[in-house]
Enzyme design. Structure first.
Site, PDB file in Angstrom:
ATOM      1  N   SER A   1       0.815  -1.229   0.000  1.00 30.99           N
ATOM      2  CA  SER A   1       0.000   0.000   0.000  1.00 30.99           C
ATOM      3  C   SER A   1       0.845   1.274   0.000  1.00 30.99           C
ATOM      4  CB  SER A   1      -0.937  -0.013   1.200  1.00 30.99           C
ATOM      5  OG  SER A   1      -0.179  -0.065   2.394  1.00 30.99           O
TER       6      SER A   1
ATOM      7  N   ALA B   1       3.043   3.291  -5.197  1.00 32.44           N
ATOM      8  CA  ALA B   1       2.882   2.533  -6.441  1.00 32.44           C
ATOM      9  C   ALA B   1       1.638   1.657  -6.373  1.00 32.44           C
ATOM     10  CB  ALA B   1       4.126   1.688  -6.708  1.00 32.44           C
TER      11      ALA B   1
ATOM     12  N   LYS C   1       0.254  -5.844   4.613  1.00 27.46           N
ATOM     13  CA  LYS C   1       0.682  -6.523   5.838  1.00 27.46           C
ATOM     14  C   LYS C   1       0.301  -5.743   7.099  1.00 27.46           C
ATOM     15  CE  LYS C   1       5.250  -6.947   6.843  1.00 27.46           C
ATOM     16  NZ  LYS C   1       6.609  -7.503   6.782  1.00 27.46           N
TER      17      LYS C   1
ATOM     18  N   GLY D   1      10.371  14.661  -1.562  1.00 24.75           N
ATOM     19  CA  GLY D   1       9.409  15.099  -2.568  1.00 24.75           C
ATOM     20  C   GLY D   1       9.535  14.291  -3.831  1.00 24.75           C
TER      21      GLY D   1
ATOM     22  N   GLU E   1      17.870  19.080  -3.782  1.00 21.55           N
ATOM     23  CA  GLU E   1      18.477  18.015  -2.969  1.00 21.55           C
ATOM     24  C   GLU E   1      19.774  17.571  -3.625  1.00 21.55           C
ATOM     25  OE1 GLU E   1      15.648  14.901  -2.089  1.00 21.55           O
ATOM     26  OE2 GLU E   1      14.217  16.366  -1.333  1.00 21.55           O
TER      27      GLU E   1
ATOM     28  N   ASP F   1       9.852  -8.669   1.916  1.00 23.46           N
ATOM     29  CA  ASP F   1       8.928  -9.794   1.662  1.00 23.46           C
ATOM     30  C   ASP F   1       8.685 -10.054   0.167  1.00 23.46           C
ATOM     31  OD1 ASP F   1       8.585  -9.874   4.451  1.00 23.46           O
ATOM     32  OD2 ASP F   1       6.966  -8.398   4.337  1.00 23.46           O
TER      33      ASP F   1
ATOM     34  N   HIS G   1      21.117   6.249   3.709  1.00 31.74           N
ATOM     35  CA  HIS G   1      20.881   7.686   3.801  1.00 31.74           C
ATOM     36  C   HIS G   1      21.802   8.215   4.896  1.00 31.74           C
ATOM     37  CE1 HIS G   1      18.928  11.547   4.302  1.00 31.74           C
ATOM     38  NE2 HIS G   1      18.175  11.292   3.240  1.00 31.74           N
TER      39      HIS G   1
ATOM     40  N   ARG H   1      25.035  10.486  -1.865  1.00 38.94           N
ATOM     41  CA  ARG H   1      24.721   9.922  -0.543  1.00 38.94           C
ATOM     42  C   ARG H   1      25.736   8.896  -0.052  1.00 38.94           C
ATOM     43  NH1 ARG H   1      18.157   9.336  -0.921  1.00 38.94           N
ATOM     44  NH2 ARG H   1      17.854  11.572  -0.853  1.00 38.94           N
TER      45      ARG H   1
ATOM     46  N   HIS I   1      18.320   2.830   3.514  1.00 43.94           N
ATOM     47  CA  HIS I   1      17.247   3.709   3.021  1.00 43.94           C
ATOM     48  C   HIS I   1      16.526   3.103   1.818  1.00 43.94           C
ATOM     49  CE1 HIS I   1      15.163   7.435   2.429  1.00 43.94           C
ATOM     50  NE2 HIS I   1      15.778   7.751   1.310  1.00 43.94           N
TER      51      HIS I   1
ATOM     52  N   ARG J   1      20.556   5.696  -6.172  1.00 42.11           N
ATOM     53  CA  ARG J   1      19.393   6.493  -6.571  1.00 42.11           C
ATOM     54  C   ARG J   1      19.575   7.976  -6.290  1.00 42.11           C
ATOM     55  NH1 ARG J   1      15.325   8.497  -3.862  1.00 42.11           N
ATOM     56  NH2 ARG J   1      15.416   7.156  -2.013  1.00 42.11           N
TER      57      ARG J   1
HETATM   58  C1  SIN Z   1      15.188  12.722   1.824  1.00 37.26           C
HETATM   59  O1  SIN Z   1      14.224  13.438   2.059  1.00 37.26           O
HETATM   60  O2  SIN Z   1      16.332  12.990   2.151  1.00 37.26           O
HETATM   61  C2  SIN Z   1      14.945  11.446   1.124  1.00 37.26           C
HETATM   62  C3  SIN Z   1      14.484  11.680  -0.235  1.00 37.26           C
HETATM   63  C4  SIN Z   1      14.844  10.513  -1.089  1.00 37.26           C
HETATM   64  O3  SIN Z   1      15.360   9.523  -0.615  1.00 37.26           O
HETATM   65  O4  SIN Z   1      14.618  10.608  -2.289  1.00 37.26           O
END
Ligand code: SIN
Length: 523
Positions: A13, A16, A35, A49, A114, A207, A228, A274, A331, A366
């Site tokens: 849930s 996606a 779950k 965001g 970011e 899972d 993260h 990161r 993360h 990512r």
């Molecule tokens: C964050 O707010 O630092 C995470 C955002 C993300 O992982 O895309």
């Protein structure tokens, strides 16, 4: 035994799963099983965001370039192009569904920045409550349109003649439920729960990846796990994420005595990729420092970051000092169940979307705020794909095997092993140690044999399975790239490993399906 029948069964849930449910419910009978509650997901916790080239000076090609750079060029170029090219369109779709993204005084979308983005291109809602605002809105749609079942854990996918035809769940009272559907979509999220510190929701224990593996689906890129840099921590416990947007607004990482830790490490300093920031914090912590985010330069912190401010207040961490104690935590997993650009896995009838899926868009690491974007992009694509299919009835014949005795470790031990040996820093010796330890507990698998175990034990089996798969891939990749860093191979090896994808698949053996002591036949 009672069987619930639907055209489409969605498991999970997050953004996606909920969006796919909404889109498919136009003409399909959709059931959604989760779950925890509908509100248990990583998506609802997302602070940052959604990235989209929406500024008049921005272009999807710039977003594309930032995504490939962050991904260490390991990305699948076609799906990455699909991702960034359609981002603005899908933001408009969410707006049309009622998501209240933040706007400036001219009523234009407010665009934040970011790490890894060369422009301000992150739309957010409620300051740092983006995920919460989106999920709340999607739930309000889904509740009207879709039959949903909360607090049921999916134990197994049902495979018949190599096609996925349904799933088996168990609730907290031990009741087993069968689902039969023409299309089964896994949207179960990632693997944060395999590590001691994580930004993920408590229900996220790998899972989907584990059950897809048991069903014989192809998995890919599992060695790439993103840590993260900034979990809010106190006394070794994490209370949630401190968004990268905080560093986007100028916050700096400092030691106890106020020294900036990123100054001589990378030209982008605190907004470096990161993996680099997380490693630097990891080393500083190992050297006995405590690491803080200095937020003194951010005006109206509470207004811009209400979720983080609340989190600090609730957990007795004072923000008036201008220093938030932080440490890295698991993360996001870049790899997952291998899918096509329409969300199809290697098993007919089975689809995967969101973090549990590999679409190739994240490469080896990512880019910030591309995960919700991946969720909405591939929810749209899987829905469009399924809506085009003509109906095909499938009989459901399910062998069941009960009474399996398991000897399992405590979840805490799995987390400690993964954190120590398969975490931010890896090497051959540590990975082999983890592999040996995990294999001591990993049960052999035949048929749907776990139906008699508790939800807690099933989660442990899934954690062991996925931990072991990540470890195998991490051992195999003898280089460092993005979210996979090995001290014995500290550099990327482009010649050997660039665009080289490690896949894993459990060999499907018909005896897995049939050779069981007691069989329930469901038509
Ligand atoms: C964050 O707010 O630092 C995470 C955002 C993300 O992982 O895309």
């Amino acid at each position: 035994m009672n069987t619930r029948k639907a055209d489409v069964l969605i498991i999970g849930s997050g953004i996606a799963g909920l969006l796919a449910a909404k889109l498919l419910s136009v003409t399909k009978n959709v059931m959604l099983v989760t779950k925890g509650s509908l509100k248990n997901s990583n998506s609802i916790l997302a602070q940052g965001g959604i990235a989209a080239a929406m500024d008049e000076h921005d272009h999807w090609k710039e977003h594309y370039s930032d995504t490939l750079t962050a991904g260490n060029y390991h990305n699948h170029v076609e799906t990455t192009e699909i991702l960034v090219k359609n981002a603005a369109k899908y933001i408009q779709q969410l707006i049309a569904l009622g998501v209240p993204f933040d706007r400036n005084s001219n009523n234009e979308l407010e665009l934040g920045r970011e790490g890894g983005h060369h422009r301000n291109r992150i739309v957010h809602a409620g300051g740092d409550a983006t995920g919460n605002r989106i999920i709340t809105q999607l739930i309000s749609h889904v509740k009207k349109l879709v039959t949903f079942y909360e607090n049921e854990m999916t134990f197994e996918l049902l495979i018949n003649n190599r096609k996925c035809v349904g799933a088996i769940t168990k609730d907290s009272f031990g009741n087993i439920q069968f689902y039969q559907a023409e299309h089964i979509i896994l949207a179960t999220g990632g693997i944060g729960g395999l590590y001691s510190l994580s930004s993920n929701d408590i229900t996220v224990t790998g899972d989907g990846i584990a059950m897809a593996y048991r069903a014989g689906a192809s998995l890919i890129d599992l060695e790439f796990v993103q840590f993260h840099p900034t979990m809010l921590i106190s006394q070794g416990k994490t209370y949630g994420l401190v968004s990268e947007a905080v560093r986007g607004e100028g916050a700096r990482l400092v030691t106890n005595d106020g020294a900036y830790i990123m100054d001589n490490i990378h030209p982008l300093k605190d907004l470096a990729p990161r993996d680099i920031v997380a490693r630097e914090i990891f080393y500083s912590l190992q050297n006995g420092n405590q690491i803080y985010l200095d937020i003194t330069m951010i005006k109206d912190f509470k207004k811009r970051f209400p979720t983080i401010s609340d989190m600090c207040e609730k957990n007795g961490i004072p923000i008036h000092t201008g220093r938030l104690p932080v440490a890295p935590g698991a993360h996001f997993i870049m790899g997952g169940i291998k899918t096509t650009s329409n969300g199809e896995t290697s098993i007919p009838g089975l689809y995967a979307i969101g973090e549990t899926a590999w679409t190739g868009v994240h490469g080896a690491n990512r880019l910030a705020s591309n995960s919700l974007l991946e969720g909405i992009t591939f929810a749209n694509r899987v829905a469009a794909h399924i809506l085009q299919q003509s109906k095909q009835e499938q009989p459901l014949t399910v062998p069941i095997c009960m009474n399996h005795k398991l000897t399992l470790p405590a979840k805490k031990e799995i987390k400690e092993t993964m954190t120590k040996h398969v975490g931010i820093i890896r090497d051959k010796h540590g990975l082999q140690t983890a592999k040996k330890w995990l294999e001591e507990y990993l049960p052999s698998y035949k048929g749907n044999q776990y139906l008699d175990v508790s939800i807690e034990d099933m989660e442990t089996v899934n954690m062991l399975t996925v931990g072991w798969l990540i470890t195998l891939s991490a051992l195999e990749r003898t280089e460092s790239r993005g979210g996979h860093y090995r001290t014995d191979y500290p550099k990327p090896n482009d010649e050997k490993w660039m665009k080289h994808y490690i896949t894993r698949r459990r060999k499907w053996d018909e005896s897995n399906q049939i050779k069981v002591p007691s069989a329930a036949i469901i038509h």
